[in-house]
Design a protein around this motif. Structure first.
Motif, short mmCIF file in Angstrom:
data_model
loop_
_atom_site.label_atom_id
_atom_site.label_comp_id
_atom_site.label_asym_id
_atom_site.label_seq_id
_atom_site.Cartn_x
_atom_site.Cartn_y
_atom_site.Cartn_z
N TYR A 57 59.54 39.52 60.25
CA TYR A 57 60.28 39.59 59.01
C TYR A 57 61.09 38.32 58.79
O TYR A 57 61.50 37.63 59.75
N GLU A 58 61.37 38.05 57.55
CA GLU A 58 62.22 36.91 57.20
C GLU A 58 63.61 37.10 57.79
O GLU A 58 64.22 38.16 57.64
N GLU B 240 61.17 40.32 53.58
CA GLU B 240 59.78 39.96 53.32
C GLU B 240 59.02 39.78 54.63
O GLU B 240 59.55 39.20 55.59
N ILE B 241 57.80 40.29 54.69
CA ILE B 241 56.95 40.09 55.85
C ILE B 241 56.37 38.69 55.80
O ILE B 241 55.69 38.33 54.83
N ILE B 242 56.64 37.87 56.80
CA ILE B 242 56.15 36.49 56.80
C ILE B 242 54.96 36.30 57.74
O ILE B 242 54.28 35.29 57.68
N TYR C 242 61.32 45.77 67.91
CA TYR C 242 62.61 45.86 67.24
C TYR C 242 63.44 47.05 67.71
O TYR C 242 64.59 47.19 67.30
N ILE C 243 62.87 47.91 68.51
CA ILE C 243 63.58 49.10 68.98
C ILE C 243 63.58 49.09 70.51
O ILE C 243 62.58 49.46 71.14
N PRO C 244 64.66 48.65 71.15
CA PRO C 244 64.72 48.61 72.61
C PRO C 244 64.94 50.01 73.18
O PRO C 244 65.32 50.94 72.46
#
Length: 799
Positions: free
Chosen positions: A474-475, A484-486, A551-553
């Motif tokens: 992601y940005e 935004e997905i980059i 993104y989720i530890p």
């Protein structure tokens, strides 16, 4: 943390020192097996000791075996277990070298006693266990039940430190942890949704259960994966002599269990079934809006045991449960649990034992909506498969070592949203999630002296998320709904996506101040690699499980506890006082207005933060006599702090309930009649009420400030009672009993929910017509409660 580093160092130093002491010590032993006289089934947890030295006894293993040192023969051996008559047997030199077999007969009076500890009377004082309860099935069956349906999880809610989500629900919140932080397993296989009937009943049929070990404190190193508690359930084994059965016919469901020999006296089986018949009553209605509905649940379980020689035993068990709600053929909602497990137990030698457990567990759930414009079918499934090998070596009665490894494979299938033909809803097929986890472990239990004992353990969890799957970039590297997905990376099957690992030390000390008084201290760390994202605290079947990833530890939980344990009046009474502090990292919660069910990028709807909990728990219990039971009180608080929620300030989750009081009483009038009473009182759950309202398009909507769970429901309290009559005639092949129970004895209207809406013409459910138009309107609050005075009648039987 420095404390855990010191714990690890201490454990490493203790192991070789204690091993040397143990090997240098030579003792002589007698060995034996304790079994039930009627069923010939082994009796785990029985007390075995010499009459002239009762403080140096042992308890039988899960297979019913024991090994007891002796100094001089002849001597008298005492064997006892709650619910059975005590046995006294003289042991002479002629018994040496033999594998003794000791039979225990049922004590009809003792079977009605309420107790949470089924081991030796002073086990709570002298053991190293903290926050552990062994729950006999007879205790569970004696507690008054909702709709007369005996329930395991609702019984655990009566213990200190265990909270509930609300009226009638079976979700457990243990020492400030959420419901997904509890590991519930049957014969080693996890169950992901342990509820029937939208949480009003648990999936555990009490007739099929042999024993329950409940840990909320120092969880042993051979268990892991959750940071709050472990509920370890073992299914009952069938007897090897003859066919037997038991069951019950209740207000809302019936059940039947049959067991007996399978092929020979070396194998046995047990099969148990339970089903509601609410749907059958619906069919009797003349109203088509009612008789076209479906509402039921059922479960089946079975277990087979094979004794292979004198040293080996193989057990195979399985469970399946299903729920379904259908409304007039338009709306359908269902879920199911399945698990299968196989366990091989081998006595390698007199000192070494080996257990190998393999299992598979699967959870499915789906929703369907039959509508021409917006119809759809939504479904998801998740599962876990694992293998666990454990070795136990007894250097002596004072020193025991346990080690092994646990391999887990997670598979969370993709979410499938299939619109009906001509539906305006867009289809969705999300990415699957897979994970692999390896957990080697080792622990040492050693009695340093008559007063000091230590248990040190270390578990190493190694987790990796792997494909198939897609990882988005992601940005700003922040996964938000607006980001935004980059970039995106597609991973093939078994290709590594993300790796986490952590050491999980556990250590506990016990100091015996006196023979009847001990001080215990424990500390442990645990990692949890899966969580639930939910808008509800009750644990609904549609809750979405999420594996740790980019993104989720994983959650990290550190718990420290200290307690005083005392028995008095010859172990008739016991009292304990425990305090704890729990620190939690990487907890998840939902953004305001989040939706996690219909998205392939669930990380954009979730926020991650920290939390902590602390509390003090008091328990007073009476184990012996015609009147038994316990009183418990807990003061507990739990907090969360997650950036983006509640103005980035600390807030309470919904299950924060500072005050929790429970009273359980059982009185045995004679061998036929008994009565039971329970009373519960808790602080109301934390909720968010609107601060006002506003009008949009002539519709009034509630206004929220953004502060989460700053309000509370009224305090919750309830009293339940039951009376049981039992036919104790041992000569009859068919023995029956009647149980009459009342849930919510004094009709307390405990709130289940509040709805903030407009009240028309001072009526809650007003529908305007041409003859009865709207004449007044105002904002109002509507409280919904579920039960008041609720009686039920159940007939139980044995044959």
């Amino acid at each position: 943390m420095r404390l855990f580093q010191r714990c690890i160092t201490l454990a490493i130093c203790f192991i070789p020192m204690f091993s040397h002491l143990a090997i240098a010590q030579e003792e002589s032993y007698i060995e034996g097996l304790v079994v039930d006289f009627k069923s010939n089934q082994s009796v785990p947890g029985a007390n075995v000791y010499w009459k002239n030295n009762p403080t140096e006894g042992v308890t039988t293993s899960p297979e019913g075996t024991f090994k007891l040192p002796y100094k001089k023969l002849p001597a008298f051996l005492i064997v006892s277990f709650i619910g059975y008559e005590q046995i006294e047997r003289e042991i002479t030199s002629r018994d040496l070298g033999k594998n003794l077999k000791i039979y225990l007969r049922e004590d009809q009076l003792d079977l009605q006693e309420v107790t949470v500890n089924s081991t030796r009377p002073d086990q709570n004082v002298k053991s190293l266990d903290m926050g552990k309860s062994v729950v006999p099935i007879e205790t569970i069956k004696n507690i008054p039940a909702l709709f007369g349906e005996v329930d395991l999880l609702r019984s655990l809610q009566l213990l200190p430190g265990v909270q509930t989500a609300g009226e009638g629900t079976t979700g457990l919140f243990v020492r400030g942890g959420s419901a997904d932080q509890n590991l519930l397993q049957i014969d080693g296989a996890p169950i992901y949704n342990p509820s029937h009937f939208f949480g009003f009943f648990s999936v555990f049929n009490p007739d099929a259960i042999h024993g329950v070990d409940f840990y909320k404190g120092n969880i042993p190193a051979n268990y892991g994966g959750r940071i709050s508690s472990l509920i370890d359930i073992s299914l009952k084994e069938g007897n090897f002599d003859k066919i037997k059965g038991e069951g019950g016919i209740g207000t809302i469901s019936s059940r039947l269990t049959v067991d007996g020999p399978l092929f020979s006296d070396k194998s046995s089986f047990v099969v148990s079934a339970r089903r509601t018949y609410a749907d059958l009553f619906l069919r009797l209605s003349s109203d088509p809006n009612i008789n076209n509905n479906d509402l039921y649940f059922y479960d089946l379980s079975g277990k087979a045991v094979f004794k292979i020689g004198d040293k080996d035993k193989l057990t195979v068990s399985s469970y399946f449960g299903s729920d379904f709600l259908g409304l007039s053929g338009q709306f359908g909602f269902g879920w199911s649990n399945w698990m299968g497990a196989a366990t091989w137990n081998r006595n390698i030698s007199d000192r070494m034992f080996f257990d190998l457990n393999a299992y598979s567990s699967r959870y499915n759930y789906k929703v369907s909506f039959d509508d021409a414009d917006n119809g759809f079918e939504w479904g998801n499934a998740l599962g876990e498969t694992g293998v666990k090998a454990t070795w136990n070596y007894h250097f002596s009665e004072q020193t025991k070592v346990n080690w092994g490894s646990h391999l887990q494979f997670y598979h969370f299938a993709s979410i499938d949203l299939n619109p009906a033909p001509n539906s305006a809803i867009q289809p969705l097929a999300s990415n699957p999630f897979n994970g692999l986890q390896i957990n080697p472990f080792v622990s040492l239990n050693h009695e340093i002296s008559d007063k000091i004992g230590v248990e040190a353990g270390l578990r190493w969890s190694i987790y990796q998320q792997h494909g198939r799957g897609t990882s988005y970039t992601y940005e700003g590297n922040e996964p938000t709904p607006e980001a935004e997905i980059i970039d995106s990376l597609i991973f093939n099957r078994f290709e590594r996506m993300k790796v986490y690992q952590g050491l999980e030390p556990r250590i506990a000390f016990r100091y015996l101040i006196r023979e009847d008084l001990s001080l215990k201290i424990a500390a442990n760390r645990a990692f949890q690699y899966l969580q639930v994202a939910s808008n509800s605290s009750a644990g609904l079947p549609l809750d979405r499980w999420i594996l740790a990833g980019t993104y989720i530890p994983p959650i990290r939980g550190d718990q420290f506890s200290v307690g005083l344990f005392k028995n008095f009046n010859k172990d008739t009474w016991e009292v304990s006082l425990e305090g704890y502090y729990k620190d939690m990292k990487n907890l998840i919660d939902l953004r305001q207005g989040a939706s996690v069910l219909f998205t392939d990028r669930v990380e954009t709807e979730i926020l991650v933060g920290d939390g902590y909990a602390y509390g003090v728990e008091f328990l007073l219990r009476k184990n012996v006599g015609k009147t038994t039971g316990w009183f418990s009180y807990a003061y507990a608080r739990t907090w969360r702090k997650i950036e983006g929620i509640s103005f980035d300030r600390w807030y309470n989750p919904r299950f924060d309930r500072p005050h929790d009081l429970n009273l359980v009483l059982n009185h045995q009038f004679d061998k036929q009649w008994s009565a039971n009473l329970t009373f519960v009182y808790t602080t109301g759950q934390a909720v968010t009420f609107p601060a006002g309202s506003y009008v949009v398009d002539s519709q009034r909507l509630p206004l929220y400030t953004g502060e989460r769970n700053a309000d509370r429901f009224p305090d919750y309290h309830r009293m339940d009672a039951s009376v049981t009559w039992k036919n104790v005639n041992r000569g009859k092949k068919w023995r029956g009993s009647w149980n009459f129970s009342i849930y919510n004895l004094y009709g307390r209207k405990n709130p289940f929910s509040y709805q903030f809406t407009e009240i028309f013409n001072e009526q809650i459910n007003f529908t305007p017509t041409s003859n009865d138009p709207i004449t007044s309107r105002r904002p109002g609050t509507v409280m919904t409660y579920l039960f008041t005075f609720l009686p039920s009648l159940t007939y139980n039987f044995e044959f």
